[in-house]
Design a protein around this motif. Structure first.
Motif, short mmCIF file in Angstrom:
data_model
loop_
_atom_site.label_atom_id
_atom_site.label_comp_id
_atom_site.label_asym_id
_atom_site.label_seq_id
_atom_site.Cartn_x
_atom_site.Cartn_y
_atom_site.Cartn_z
N PRO A 1 -7.05 7.10 0.81
CA PRO A 1 -7.88 6.03 1.79
C PRO A 1 -8.67 4.90 1.06
CG PRO A 1 -9.12 8.29 1.33
CD PRO A 1 -7.74 8.24 0.75
N GLU A 2 -9.12 3.64 1.77
CA GLU A 2 -9.91 2.70 1.39
C GLU A 2 -11.40 3.37 0.97
OE1 GLU A 2 -9.22 -0.27 0.52
OE2 GLU A 2 -6.82 0.16 0.93
N PRO A 3 -12.06 2.64 -0.02
CA PRO A 3 -13.41 3.16 -0.03
C PRO A 3 -14.43 2.95 1.21
CG PRO A 3 -12.44 1.89 -1.90
CD PRO A 3 -11.52 1.46 -0.99
N THR A 4 -15.25 3.71 1.37
CA THR A 4 -16.00 3.61 2.27
C THR A 4 -17.08 3.01 1.97
OG1 THR A 4 -15.18 5.42 3.52
CG2 THR A 4 -17.13 4.89 4.40
N ASP B 1 -17.54 9.32 -5.96
CA ASP B 1 -17.61 8.47 -7.16
C ASP B 1 -17.71 9.11 -8.55
OD1 ASP B 1 -18.29 6.63 -9.32
OD2 ASP B 1 -19.00 5.06 -7.80
N HIS C 1 -21.52 -0.01 -4.55
CA HIS C 1 -21.81 -0.88 -3.38
C HIS C 1 -23.32 -0.13 -3.02
CE1 HIS C 1 -21.48 -2.67 0.56
NE2 HIS C 1 -21.74 -1.40 1.20
N LYS D 1 0.86 -1.21 0.03
CA LYS D 1 -0.02 -0.05 -0.12
C LYS D 1 0.79 1.25 0.03
CE LYS D 1 -4.09 2.21 1.74
NZ LYS D 1 -4.46 2.89 0.64
N ASP E 1 -1.89 6.01 -2.71
CA ASP E 1 -3.20 5.35 -2.96
C ASP E 1 -4.48 6.03 -2.43
OD1 ASP E 1 -1.81 3.44 -4.37
OD2 ASP E 1 -1.74 1.99 -2.80
N SER F 1 -18.80 4.53 9.69
CA SER F 1 -18.15 3.34 8.94
C SER F 1 -16.70 3.62 8.69
CB SER F 1 -18.67 3.21 7.66
OG SER F 1 -20.13 2.78 7.97
N TRP G 1 -15.20 6.66 7.71
CA TRP G 1 -14.70 7.63 6.82
C TRP G 1 -14.07 8.92 7.40
CZ3 TRP G 1 -17.53 12.36 5.62
CH2 TRP G 1 -17.09 12.88 4.48
N GLY H 1 -12.44 10.61 0.59
CA GLY H 1 -12.16 9.36 -0.01
C GLY H 1 -13.44 8.72 -0.83
#
Length: 140
Positions: free
Chosen positions: A13-16, A131, A94, A7, A11, A82, A84, A88
């Motif tokens: 943050p990861e998707p929430t 998105d 989803h 990682k 990159d 969650s 966030w 991000g």
């Protein structure tokens, strides 16, 4: 250190991914009205988004704006819950994220309709940052 392997800090943050709302979906599929579900599930962005969309379709722009704003704030609460951190991806792919994204889209549309130009622009940027394809999906 193993959690960071592969990682890059670039990159982002990861998707929430918001949790599913099976009871809300079940009640909607059973024909319950969003106005009734809002009292039963007030934290559901999806219910508020549906109310906003209905109001907008009926020409009730101020009501649409108000419903969308509630859905947006309920969505922010859910996102934070969650993990966030204020930025991000929030992917449209989803399904449980769609209530928040629909509220966000509805807020921008209603803000534009009442000449809240700065807010409409902020919301459009937030939606794109969440998105890049969400606005196109939601405007279908």
């Amino acid at each position: 250190m193993s959690g960071l392997q592969g990682k890059s800090l670039l990159d982002g943050p990861e998707p929430t991914l918001l949790p599913a709302e099976p009871e809300v979906i079940e009640r909607l599929e059973a024909g319950d009205e969003p106005v009734d579900l809002a009292a039963r599930f007030p934290s559901s962005s999806l219910v508020w988004a549906l109310l906003s969309e209905e109001a907008y379709a009926e020409g009730s722009i101020i009501e649409s704006y108000a419903y969308a704003r509630v859905g947006y704030h309920r969505g922010l609460d859910a996102l934070r819950g969650s993990g966030w951190k204020g930025h991000g991806p929030v992917p449209f792919s989803h399904e449980p994220n769609r209530g928040f994204l629909r509220s966000l889209y509805a807020l921008g549309r209603a803000a534009g309709a009442i000449n809240e130009v700065e807010e409409a622009e902020r919301v459009a940027k937030f939606l794109k940052d969440s998105d890049p394809d969400a606005a196109a999906e939601l405007s279908k």
